[in-house]
Design an enzyme around this catalytic site. Sequence first.
Site, PDB file in Angstrom:
ATOM      1  CG  ASN A 176      -1.742   1.282   1.322  1.00 51.49           C
ATOM      2  OD1 ASN A 176      -1.472   2.153   2.146  1.00 51.49           O
ATOM      3  ND2 ASN A 176      -2.738   1.402   0.472  1.00 51.49           N
ATOM      4  CD1 TRP A 177       3.116   1.843  -2.628  1.00 48.67           C
ATOM      5  CD2 TRP A 177       3.789   3.646  -3.742  1.00 48.67           C
ATOM      6  NE1 TRP A 177       4.264   1.507  -3.298  1.00 48.67           N
ATOM      7  CE2 TRP A 177       4.692   2.605  -3.995  1.00 48.67           C
ATOM      8  CE3 TRP A 177       4.006   4.888  -4.341  1.00 48.67           C
ATOM      9  CZ2 TRP A 177       5.807   2.769  -4.813  1.00 48.67           C
ATOM     10  CZ3 TRP A 177       5.112   5.053  -5.155  1.00 48.67           C
ATOM     11  CH2 TRP A 177       6.004   4.006  -5.385  1.00 48.67           C
ATOM     12  CB  ILE A 179      -0.396  11.117   1.314  1.00 50.34           C
ATOM     13  CG1 ILE A 179       0.287  10.962  -0.048  1.00 50.34           C
ATOM     14  CG2 ILE A 179       0.072  12.397   1.998  1.00 50.34           C
ATOM     15  CD1 ILE A 179      -0.060  12.068  -1.034  1.00 50.34           C
ATOM     16  CD  GLU A 264      -5.032  16.799   8.217  1.00 48.18           C
ATOM     17  OE1 GLU A 264      -5.358  17.154   7.068  1.00 48.18           O
ATOM     18  OE2 GLU A 264      -4.324  15.801   8.445  1.00 48.18           O
TER      19      GLU A 264
END
EC number: 4.1.1.102
Length: 480
Positions: A176-177, A179, A264
């Site tokens: 899994n990639w 961010i 965020e």
Amino acid sequence: MAETTPQESTQPACASFRRFIQDLQAENDLVAIDEEVDPDLELAAITRKVYETEDKAPLFNNLKGRHPNGLFRVLGAPVGASKQPGKRFIRIAKSLGLPATATGQEIIQKFRAAKHLPQIPPTEVPTGPVKEFKLLGDEIDLTALPIPMLHADDGGKFLQTFGMYIVQSPDGAWVNWSITRSMLHGKRTLVGPMIPRQDIGVIRQMWAELGKDCPFALCFGVPPAAIMVTQAETNDILVPANAEIVFEGSISRTETALEGPMAEYPGLIFPGEQKECPLHRIDAITYRRDPILPLCVTGRAPEESETVWGLTQAAEVLTLCQQAGLPITMVWNPFESHCLWFVLQVDRAQLRARRSTMEAFSREVGHTVFASKPGYYIPIIYLVGDDIDPTNLRDVIWANATRCQPRDNEYFFDQYPNIGLIPYVSHGAKTGANHVKVVRCCMFASEFSEVPTYKEASYRGNYPREIQDKVDAKWSTYGF
């Protein structure tokens, strides 16, 4: 400025972060800042102003306190929006191998087309530019690096905002990639959230159930399309050979520390609020000469949360709807909604052929989207007809204001959770309604069975084509 290897010099921008930077410079969408810039708020303030004015991406070449071994330069707003006429989406377009003038519709279709391409296995190589310099074990001191302070009310310095965490399941079958943010904690530690519903949290739990910490690689400056990879130094994870910087280590299954707060993607921060999050121990750092760290300074839109994450979600929702047989022709996340509104365009001829009702169709769309993986992050859907361009916020607001009747055109869903990062979920009235999702139908009930009888009172909608052509041809003659 951004020197490339001979191989990278022949690659497109989507295959090399350095070529991407060179392309932005050639397109006049990048400014190289050689003046010394303080990583303590000054760098982030410049980047925030760039986002909010949609100006050129800043490449900071001279950070105060930069490590003598070259760690690091910074590219701010790597996929921000651009105010260049006809090129607002240039940075996301270049990331996808599209021309600088690509439209929102073309970007969504490119995302969708990529899902149907055959998978290409990685080509393993013994080394690459990212292996040129190495720091191992106690050679590492993250506190000595010019890690930026991004917002005045953040709880610490956030190094990881636009790098890629790579993790894999213990059996190696699932890689899994993703961010996810992480904050400086100590000389060799970062700290960051591992949300259990997200893939990285699921994989970490797999390792924890075996009594082990979760190995990871954190890669900065990842090429948008990474084909050639090389193995990490301290684990079996494959990383892009031409990345800028790679951190290797493990996410603890037991050790935690206070993390946050951080401003965020919804654009708010609640000072002083912290949570216990897992520690990420760094065992190795590899990097190329004069590496460039891509940095996202989250907050008011548009920034990478919308231009990257929001648009990939939109493309996935479009695929899900079409696979379900729904007459949805386009999906868009208006940047101004901070990834919380998704606008779904309906083919009204196909809609009429279904002989459905507004409620039945709206509920079918809601269950299809909200029950899906991207649906966890989406609280609000707007359904619009095919006379409305979802990428045009003025169109969307007009449709909502004039055709979405309060209550009668709104359909609520309380069986699907919302992510806690939505401010009203974590800080709203505690009535239970903060976990509700909604579909707002911006069409008249009659459109589900009849051809619309109304006309748009505008230049495009209420004047004959020959009059428009005449006015267009003589526009400068009139003196405009």
